[in-house]
Design a protein around this motif. Structure first.
Motif, mmCIF file in Angstrom:
data_model
loop_
_atom_site.group_PDB
_atom_site.id
_atom_site.type_symbol
_atom_site.label_atom_id
_atom_site.label_comp_id
_atom_site.label_asym_id
_atom_site.label_seq_id
_atom_site.Cartn_x
_atom_site.Cartn_y
_atom_site.Cartn_z
ATOM 1 N N VAL A 1 -15.457 -2.275 6.348
ATOM 2 C CA VAL A 1 -15.444 -2.909 5.030
ATOM 3 C C VAL A 1 -15.788 -4.377 5.191
ATOM 4 N N THR B 1 -11.511 3.976 3.490
ATOM 5 C CA THR B 1 -12.040 4.260 4.831
ATOM 6 C C THR B 1 -11.192 5.348 5.502
ATOM 7 N N PRO C 1 -9.299 -0.558 -0.206
ATOM 8 C CA PRO C 1 -10.416 -0.305 0.707
ATOM 9 C C PRO C 1 -9.991 0.418 1.987
ATOM 10 N N TYR D 1 -12.557 -2.264 9.904
ATOM 11 C CA TYR D 1 -12.490 -3.156 8.743
ATOM 12 C C TYR D 1 -13.074 -4.499 9.131
ATOM 13 N N THR E 1 -15.466 -6.535 -1.887
ATOM 14 C CA THR E 1 -15.394 -5.628 -0.740
ATOM 15 C C THR E 1 -16.611 -4.717 -0.791
ATOM 16 N N PHE F 1 -18.389 -1.462 1.206
ATOM 17 C CA PHE F 1 -18.214 -0.421 2.227
ATOM 18 C C PHE F 1 -19.508 -0.215 2.982
#
Lengths: 321, 369
Positions: free
Chosen positions: B292, B169, B165, B273, B331, B333
């Motif tokens: 995230v 990003t 993740p 995050y 997870t 986004f």
């Protein structure tokens, strides 16, 4: 012997010399360190710490210690933020009342702190440490772990508006430094701090109400913690339980590095100013010259020891506790 | 399609399937009981439910535990039914608290735990198994410790791998920088696993962007004020060379944004995050390009639910495949396009989860390097 180079003179000016040497050293390694914009950045990071450190300076001059600053700063920051938002959320409304209110909250916590220390006869180290935890817990209770954002442009102008390249918060900190200097040198209370720190029994025997001086000292410290809290909120626009984090290390270190002795009676608020600048110059300088993160903590510790060795007059004490 | 839509749809489908499955499971259990199909692996009746964790002052752990509370409420009990074992960052306390609770409940216990550090997971799991209780772990365990080595009593382990993740990003950031310029990284506490993984994610992405230079990476200890100071020092050292900022989490991003604001810089590309509510707002305003969300509320609830349902015999862990015993958490986004939708479905109303949909939102079996 030359009068300018006596031991006393050297000890008196050592912290300033340390600061100048540090600045020159970082400037030599990385010329970009030596710029007005960077000094403004150091000013921004120093301003809240300076207020907290001045608060604890008074306590240390009395020969006591106050470790409640982290909790006190958090409570003041959170209390300020909630009141500010509840009263209108902009400085141009009744919300400005939140500013003096935060100072009152700081004074009240200091008062409780002082009373616990003096009335229950608990050493200031333990009483204030415990009060600090109470404060952190209370701030958590108020926020429930959330962050409170202060978006008001007028309040945030502390950070965003600059006069002569320095943001307003630096001038606010300077103003409070002068107030602290005034208290230290021009008031009975300020002189009593030195009396208590220099020899408590003597002060007591000469008719000074030592307990009263102590309680007032803790209250005064609380007010300065509150100012520190306001500047910390002004700097990042967030009040939370973590607002007070790290202030204990930075403030105590700064006071000691500045040449105020932990055994009391020696030093003052201008020493603290130099101490805060030394600690923040080291912090800023290490990143600017590009030291790896894992080395920084170690180097900071070493530099602090060196700065203390150079800047305190250890000859005048027989033992170190 | 946006990440969020996909996630919610996947959730709904899974929920439907698993509701049926759960109904079947409970039915089967009742049938087995009425038929007196004796208890070979004695399932527990009305076990105590406990969550063992660091403390509640951290918003992340607060979310985890609120999920645990939501789970016990879904059983028709009050919040207080959940026992809190708070280790305050001490592995020794974590282990001794678990042992005391096992003794107190006589092993009639469903335990959800983060053991504070990886080596502590083994003694905790062994004590629990010895007492005949059930445990599910979150985050910390050593690579050689596996639920399937303990029959049914070590129910499951959930963790997150942040490298993938964080890389994703980072790509959003590097694209926003136009694939050139300089990026700085502000990390968590240097020795923390997520901090290491999130920096690795950035480094992986950078391999495909030869024109972007990683100017510097410094720890900001997950702390807003520290991040603020580190970012202003970066501005001194690199000035205009910085054209993008990669933050290890949202609290760091807040400090970075304020350091930039102090200099009058308004349009710096930043990614972060964790998906904290304020960060989601900032993503909505375009001030952060992506964050995230790892759904700690669900993670906390489902870890307790797994231990509980294994304990009462709703399912038999040893009959589940390995990817149901060790798996990655979800997870999600969040980008400016879907921030509003995310806020509506996850922040303004905390979704009511089906706590018997154990693996729906999970993210595949844990892979060891």
């Amino acid at each position: 012997m030359n009068d300018l180079l006596t031991r006393d003179m050297l000890v008196k000016w050592a912290p300033l010399i340390v600061l100048i040497v540090l600045v020159l050293m970082f400037a030599l390694i990385e010329p970009r360190f030596f710029s007005v914009r960077n000094f403004a950045r150091i000013g921004i990071s120093s301003a809240p710490a300076l207020m907290v450190a001045i608060g604890v300076t008074f306590i240390i001059i009395m020969g006591s210690i106050d470790l409640s600053m982290e909790g006190t700063v958090s409570v003041c920051a959170v209390a300020f933020a909630f009141c500010f938002l509840a009263l209108g959320g902009t400085l141009w409304s009744a919300a400005w009342l939140a500013l003096p209110l935060a100072l009152v909250v700081g004074a009240v916590i200091g008062l409780i702190n002082g009373l616990v220390h003096v009335k229950l006869k608990i050493p200031s180290f333990m009483a204030s440490l415990a009060m600090g935890f109470v404060g952190t817990g209370f701030a958590l209770l108020l926020t429930g772990g959330d962050r409170v954002r202060i978006e008001d442009e007028a309040f945030r102008s502390l950070l965003t508006v600059r006069w002569f390249n320095f943001p307003i918060m630096c001038y606010v900190a300077l103003a409070f430094l002068l107030i602290a200097w005034f208290i230290q040198t021009r008031t009975t209370l300020g002189r009593n701090f030195y009396a208590v720190g220099g020899g408590e029994e003597l002060a007591h025997a000469s008719g000074l109400n030592v307990n009263r001086v102590r309680v007032l000292g803790f209250m005064l410290a609380g007010v300065f913690y509150a100012v520190g809290a306001l500047l910390a909120v002004g700097r990042i626009g967030i009040a939370e339980t973590a607002t007070g984090s790290n202030f204990m290390f930075v403030s105590i270190t700064s006071v000691v590095v500045g040449g105020t002795a932990l055994w009391g009676g020696i030093g003052g608020v201008f020493n603290t100013l130099i101490g805060v600048l030394i600690v923040n110059v080291i912090g800023n300088g290490m990143v600017v010259v590009g030291l790896p993160g894992y080395v920084q903590d170690g180097v900071l510790g070493l530099l602090v020891i060196i700065a203390v060795v150079l800047s305190t007059d250890r000859k005048s004490v027989d033992f170190v506790k | 399609m946006s990440f969020i839509k996909k996630f919610i749809e996947q959730e709904t489908i899974n929920r439907r399937n698993l509701l049926l499955g759960a109904a079947y499971g409970v039915g089967g259990l009742v049938a087995a009981k009425t038929l007196g199909a004796g208890s070979a692996q004695a399932a527990l009746t009305d076990p105590a439910v406990a969550w063992s964790y660091r403390n509640r002052t951290n918003p992340y752990w607060n979310e985890i535990v609120s999920g645990g509370e939501a789970f016990v409420e879904s059983l028709g009990k009050s919040k207080d039914f959940l026992t809190h074992l708070i280790n305050e960052g001490s592995s020794e306390k974590s282990l001794s608290d678990v042992k005391s609770l096992l003794a107190k409940t006589n092993g009639n216990l469903a335990l959800a735990i983060d053991t504070n550090d990886a080596p502590n997971a083994r003694p905790v799991v062994e004590s629990v198994a010895e007492a005949g209780a059930y445990v599910s772990t979150l985050w910390n365990k050593t690579d050689d410790l596996h639920p399937w080595d303990f029959g049914d009593n070590y129910v499951s382990h959930m963790s997150w791998s942040d490298e993938g993740p964080a890389e994703k990003t980072a790509r959003i950031l590097l694209d926003a920088m136009g694939g050139k310029g300089g990026v700085v990284h502000l990390g968590g506490i240097a020795s923390n696993n997520p901090a290491i993984e999130r920096l690795n994610g950035l480094k992986n992405a950078l391999k495909d962007y030869p024109d972007v230079e990683l100017l510097d990476a410094q720890p900001a200890d997950w702390d807003t004020q520290k991040a603020n100071q580190v970012m202003s020092s970066f501005l001194t050292r690199y000035g205009d060379e910085i054209t993008g900022v990669h933050c290890a989490n949202d609290t760091i991003a807040y400090g970075v944004l304020e350091a930039l604001r102090a200099e009058g810089i308004e349009d710096m590309p930043i990614v972060s995050y964790d998906g904290n509510p304020q960060a989601v707002d900032l993503v909505g305003q375009g001030k952060i390009l992506a964050t995230v969300f790892t759904n700690p509320h669900w993670g906390g609830g489902i870890t307790a639910a797994l231990a509980y349902h294994a304990a009462i015999g709703s399912f038999k862990p040893s009959e589940e495949p390995n990817e149901h015993r060790e798996f990655y958490g979800p997870t999600v986004f969040i980008t400016p396009d879907d921030a509003a939708e995310f806020k509506k479905s996850f922040i303004e109303n905390v979704p009511t989860y089906d706590w018997t949909d154990f693996w729906g939102p999970s993210n595949g079996q844990i892979m060891y390097k």
